[in-house]
Design an enzyme around this catalytic site. Structure first.
Site, PDB file in Angstrom:
ATOM      1  N   PRO A  32      15.585 -22.448  12.058  1.00 42.17           N
ATOM      2  CA  PRO A  32      16.258 -23.665  11.785  1.00 42.17           C
ATOM      3  C   PRO A  32      17.099 -23.984  12.909  1.00 42.17           C
ATOM      4  O   PRO A  32      17.962 -23.212  13.417  1.00 42.17           O
ATOM      5  CB  PRO A  32      17.103 -23.448  10.598  1.00 42.17           C
ATOM      6  CG  PRO A  32      17.407 -21.857  10.605  1.00 42.17           C
ATOM      7  CD  PRO A  32      16.217 -21.454  11.012  1.00 42.17           C
ATOM      8  N   ALA A  34      19.663 -27.284  14.211  1.00 39.87           N
ATOM      9  CA  ALA A  34      20.339 -28.540  13.891  1.00 39.87           C
ATOM     10  C   ALA A  34      19.998 -29.574  15.128  1.00 39.87           C
ATOM     11  O   ALA A  34      19.895 -29.020  16.230  1.00 39.87           O
ATOM     12  CB  ALA A  34      21.799 -28.556  13.943  1.00 39.87           C
ATOM     13  N   GLN A  86      17.496 -25.227   4.837  1.00 40.05           N
ATOM     14  CA  GLN A  86      18.558 -24.344   4.983  1.00 40.05           C
ATOM     15  C   GLN A  86      19.821 -24.956   4.723  1.00 40.05           C
ATOM     16  O   GLN A  86      20.201 -26.021   5.227  1.00 40.05           O
ATOM     17  CB  GLN A  86      18.568 -23.943   6.624  1.00 40.05           C
ATOM     18  CG  GLN A  86      19.631 -22.635   6.630  1.00 40.05           C
ATOM     19  CD  GLN A  86      20.013 -22.217   8.015  1.00 40.05           C
ATOM     20  OE1 GLN A  86      20.522 -23.274   8.815  1.00 40.05           O
ATOM     21  NE2 GLN A  86      19.938 -21.108   8.401  1.00 40.05           N
ATOM     22  N   CYS A 117      25.909 -19.221  12.168  1.00 39.70           N
ATOM     23  CA  CYS A 117      26.547 -20.295  13.216  1.00 39.70           C
ATOM     24  C   CYS A 117      27.698 -19.517  13.852  1.00 39.70           C
ATOM     25  O   CYS A 117      28.855 -19.271  13.163  1.00 39.70           O
ATOM     26  CB  CYS A 117      26.930 -21.577  12.111  1.00 39.70           C
ATOM     27  SG  CYS A 117      27.337 -22.775  13.232  1.00 39.70           S
ATOM     28  N   LYS A 159      19.996 -15.988   6.568  1.00 34.86           N
ATOM     29  CA  LYS A 159      20.053 -15.562   8.215  1.00 34.86           C
ATOM     30  C   LYS A 159      21.359 -15.326   8.718  1.00 34.86           C
ATOM     31  O   LYS A 159      22.088 -16.218   8.229  1.00 34.86           O
ATOM     32  CB  LYS A 159      19.239 -16.931   8.768  1.00 34.86           C
ATOM     33  CG  LYS A 159      19.238 -17.039  10.235  1.00 34.86           C
ATOM     34  CD  LYS A 159      18.348 -18.136  10.780  1.00 34.86           C
ATOM     35  CE  LYS A 159      18.336 -18.188  12.367  1.00 34.86           C
ATOM     36  NZ  LYS A 159      19.420 -18.766  12.762  1.00 34.86           N
ATOM     37  N   GLY A 222      15.770 -13.611  18.097  1.00 28.11           N
ATOM     38  CA  GLY A 222      16.419 -13.688  19.215  1.00 28.11           C
ATOM     39  C   GLY A 222      15.726 -13.379  20.463  1.00 28.11           C
ATOM     40  O   GLY A 222      14.994 -12.181  20.522  1.00 28.11           O
ATOM     41  N   ASP A 223      15.512 -14.264  21.398  1.00 29.36           N
ATOM     42  CA  ASP A 223      14.860 -14.336  22.888  1.00 29.36           C
ATOM     43  C   ASP A 223      13.193 -14.166  22.683  1.00 29.36           C
ATOM     44  O   ASP A 223      12.585 -13.324  23.462  1.00 29.36           O
ATOM     45  CB  ASP A 223      15.523 -13.035  23.430  1.00 29.36           C
ATOM     46  CG  ASP A 223      16.850 -13.220  23.610  1.00 29.36           C
ATOM     47  OD1 ASP A 223      17.381 -14.473  23.580  1.00 29.36           O
ATOM     48  OD2 ASP A 223      17.762 -12.373  24.111  1.00 29.36           O
ATOM     49  N   GLY A 245      13.265 -19.535  17.855  1.00 33.21           N
ATOM     50  CA  GLY A 245      14.038 -20.846  17.974  1.00 33.21           C
ATOM     51  C   GLY A 245      13.935 -21.528  19.421  1.00 33.21           C
ATOM     52  O   GLY A 245      12.795 -22.405  19.366  1.00 33.21           O
ATOM     53  N   ARG A 246      14.508 -21.148  20.220  1.00 35.37           N
ATOM     54  CA  ARG A 246      14.698 -22.164  21.607  1.00 35.37           C
ATOM     55  C   ARG A 246      13.173 -21.799  22.339  1.00 35.37           C
ATOM     56  O   ARG A 246      13.206 -22.874  22.989  1.00 35.37           O
ATOM     57  CB  ARG A 246      15.832 -21.466  22.547  1.00 35.37           C
ATOM     58  CG  ARG A 246      17.259 -21.651  22.093  1.00 35.37           C
ATOM     59  CD  ARG A 246      18.275 -21.020  22.723  1.00 35.37           C
ATOM     60  NE  ARG A 246      18.148 -19.507  22.390  1.00 35.37           N
ATOM     61  CZ  ARG A 246      18.561 -18.535  23.009  1.00 35.37           C
ATOM     62  NH1 ARG A 246      19.518 -18.632  24.013  1.00 35.37           N
ATOM     63  NH2 ARG A 246      18.331 -17.080  22.630  1.00 35.37           N
TER      64      ARG A 246
HETATM   65  C1  LIG Z   1      20.050 -26.356  19.128  1.00 40.86           C
HETATM   66  C2  LIG Z   1      20.205 -25.240  18.454  1.00 40.86           C
HETATM   67  C3  LIG Z   1      20.571 -25.445  16.876  1.00 40.86           C
HETATM   68  C4  LIG Z   1      20.612 -24.428  16.053  1.00 40.86           C
HETATM   69  N1  LIG Z   1      20.812 -24.855  14.716  1.00 40.86           N
HETATM   70  C5  LIG Z   1      20.977 -23.757  13.774  1.00 40.86           C
HETATM   71  C6  LIG Z   1      20.829 -23.961  12.333  1.00 40.86           C
HETATM   72  O1  LIG Z   1      21.050 -25.224  11.896  1.00 40.86           O
HETATM   73  N2  LIG Z   1      20.987 -22.817  11.563  1.00 40.86           N
HETATM   74  C7  LIG Z   1      20.802 -21.651  11.916  1.00 40.86           C
HETATM   75  O2  LIG Z   1      20.699 -20.682  11.155  1.00 40.86           O
HETATM   76  N3  LIG Z   1      20.759 -21.527  13.189  1.00 40.86           N
HETATM   77  C8  LIG Z   1      20.809 -22.432  14.134  1.00 40.86           C
HETATM   78  N4  LIG Z   1      20.354 -22.296  15.521  1.00 40.86           N
HETATM   79  C9  LIG Z   1      20.154 -20.830  15.860  1.00 40.86           C
HETATM   80  C10 LIG Z   1      18.987 -20.536  15.761  1.00 40.86           C
HETATM   81  O3  LIG Z   1      18.107 -20.568  14.397  1.00 40.86           O
HETATM   82  C11 LIG Z   1      18.396 -19.047  16.368  1.00 40.86           C
HETATM   83  O4  LIG Z   1      18.933 -18.069  15.620  1.00 40.86           O
HETATM   84  C12 LIG Z   1      18.882 -18.746  17.670  1.00 40.86           C
HETATM   85  O5  LIG Z   1      18.612 -19.723  18.799  1.00 40.86           O
HETATM   86  C13 LIG Z   1      18.155 -17.641  18.368  1.00 40.86           C
HETATM   87  O6  LIG Z   1      16.977 -17.503  18.183  1.00 40.86           O
HETATM   88  P1  LIG Z   1      16.079 -17.798  19.649  1.00 40.86           P
HETATM   89  O7  LIG Z   1      16.559 -16.827  20.657  1.00 40.86           O
HETATM   90  O8  LIG Z   1      14.893 -17.519  19.245  1.00 40.86           O
HETATM   91  O9  LIG Z   1      16.393 -19.104  20.207  1.00 40.86           O
HETATM   92  C14 LIG Z   1      20.366 -23.064  16.397  1.00 40.86           C
HETATM   93  C15 LIG Z   1      20.420 -23.053  17.628  1.00 40.86           C
HETATM   94  C16 LIG Z   1      20.099 -24.005  18.602  1.00 40.86           C
HETATM   95  C17 LIG Z   1      19.725 -23.551  20.071  1.00 40.86           C
END
Ligand SMILES: Cc1cc2nc3c(=O)[nH]c(=O)nc-3n(C[C@H](O)[C@H](O)[C@H](O)COP(=O)(O)O)c2cc1C
Length: 393
Positions: A32, A34, A86, A117, A159, A222-223, A245-246
């Site tokens: 998820p 935002a 979520q 968060c 999460k 993560g990553d 995510g990213r």
């Molecule tokens: C722009 C942005 C918005 C995010 N919004 C949420 C969210 O709404 N809910 C949540 O649980 N995590 C949120 N996250 C965290 C991601 O879900 C994820 O846990 C985090 O980016 C690490 O994963 P990654 O390394 O694959 O990016 C957000 C992350 C980013 C970068």
């Protein structure tokens, strides 16, 4: 879309992910995010590969109050087989009411709770990644949510992050509490709140959680920047699925690569500039639909995706700047036509980390938050204000 084969890798023997009655054939979850994982982006991702695609988080209070934005966030396209929502919340009564609303009005098939968060305006009031530190409150929110969700047979997951900082880790306790409350799975982002998005996610913590909870699915986050990273995470930690995510920002085709890798195929998407440009335009069009034909809002929202889509491609500084302030679909079309559409995939320059990064900071917390793992009276009063006006992270 250009698809190429990478050197053979041994097939990953990972069964489908079972979340209650839901079977996710490719055990990959769109994290998820935002401001990112709206119905337009989810559509792009699922067109490339299988998985579970979680919507942007919504605060339980806004949902219970039926604000138009919260109802937009939880809306799904008709062909989304699993409607995943979520919720963020700090108060068991409001979270319970939000889950009840989703169940009774048949608005979701899967519900996740956000305890990860790290945004200061959230943790300052005891919400998000600060919350699992308070054991009674955390237990009560998860138990209430599971109870309400189970009335509709809806799987509920959580999460979370590792904890507040390295001296105040919460993930093992929180994982066990959630398991005992009956969650369908737990997902761990291997960072503390203090790390925000800096440094590297600690996959060894994910492996420890996997070991501590042998009886429910554990998902690692993560990553993950490539399909190869996802396979490596599964091998190194033993998780039942990965949360991305990213890594898919500006690369919805990553879900195609993930599915291929999990099925043992060496096919990978390597789009040239024409394919990226077509993808950007399509994303913008879908955003206009998502925002109820409000083209101005949709184009404002697509701007942040430009740097991600064109990372590593030869675009030119001036054109990049124009793309990042694009006002209409028509202007977007004109700008994209200025690109050299015959440029091939640039390779490694277009891969790797993208999106939020930053540096570690001392988390903002309510007064005396770390003194005890139980709430005091002042903290109880403060926390009920923590749900207001929150988005993302
Ligand atoms: C722009 C942005 C918005 C995010 N919004 C949420 C969210 O709404 N809910 C949540 O649980 N995590 C949120 N996250 C965290 C991601 O879900 C994820 O846990 C985090 O980016 C690490 O994963 P990654 O390394 O694959 O990016 C957000 C992350 C980013 C970068």
């Amino acid at each position: 879309m250009t698809v190429v084969a990478t050197p053979p890798a041994p097939k990953l023997e990972l069964p489908p992910l079972q979340l209650g009655g839901i079977t996710v054939d490719t055990p990959v979850i769109l994290a998820p995010m935002a401001g990112i994982t709206n119905s337009a982006f989810r559509r792009l991702c699922r067109e490339y590969g299988g998985g579970l695609y979680v919507a942007e988080m919504v605060t339980s209070r806004a949902l219970v109050e039926r604000t138009p934005e919260s109802l937009r966030i939880i809306s799904h396209d008709e062909d989304e087989k699993v409607r995943s929502v979520q919720l963020y919340g700090v108060d068991p009564v409001t979270v319970g009411a939000a889950v009840r609303m989703l169940v009774e009005e048949d608005r979701a098939d899967h519900i996740d709770l956000n305890f990860g968060c790290p945004v200061p305006k959230v943790t300052r009031r005891g919400g998000g990644s600060a919350l699992p530190w308070k054991i009674d409150l955390f237990t009560s929110i998860v138990q209430t949510a599971v109870k309400e969700a189970s009335k509709g047979g809806i799987p509920l997951t959580i999460k979370m992050r590792k904890g507040i900082d390295d001296d105040h880790l919460t993930y093992l306790d929180a994982g066990r509490i959630a398991r005992d409350a009956g969650v369908a799975a737990v997902a761990l982002h291997g960072r503390t709140a203090a790390q925000f998005y800096s440094g590297q996610a600690d996959w060894s913590a994910i492996a420890r959680l996997r070991e501590a909870l042998p009886d429910i699915p554990v998902l690692g986050n993560g990553d993950i920047w490539s399909a190869e990273d996802a396979v490596r995470m599964v091998r190194e930690t033993g998780v039942d699925g990965v949360v991305v995510g990213r890594g898919c920002q500006g690369r919805p085709w990553l879900f195609g690569d993930l599915q291929a890798a999990f099925e043992g195929s060496e096919q990978r998407h390597r789009p040239g500039l024409r394919e990226v440009a077509e993808g950007v335009y399509r994303h913008a069009e879908l955003m206009v639909e998502t925002f109820g034909n409000d083209e101005y809002k949709a184009l404002r929202e697509i701007r942040k995706h430009m740097a991600w889509y064109f990372k590593g491609y030869v675009v030119g500084g001036e054109l990049r700047a124009k793309l990042a302030t694009v006002p209409t679909l028509e202007v977007l079309r004109g700008l994209l036509e200025e690109l050299d559409m015959d440029l091939p995939y640039p390779g490694i320059d277009s891969e790797g980390p993208r999106g939020r990064a930053g540096s570690p900071k001392k988390p903002a917390l309510p007064k005396d938050w770390l003194v005890s793992r139980q709430l005091n009276a002042e903290q109880s009063a403060e926390i009920s204000a923590a749900e207001l006006d929150v988005s993302g992270g």
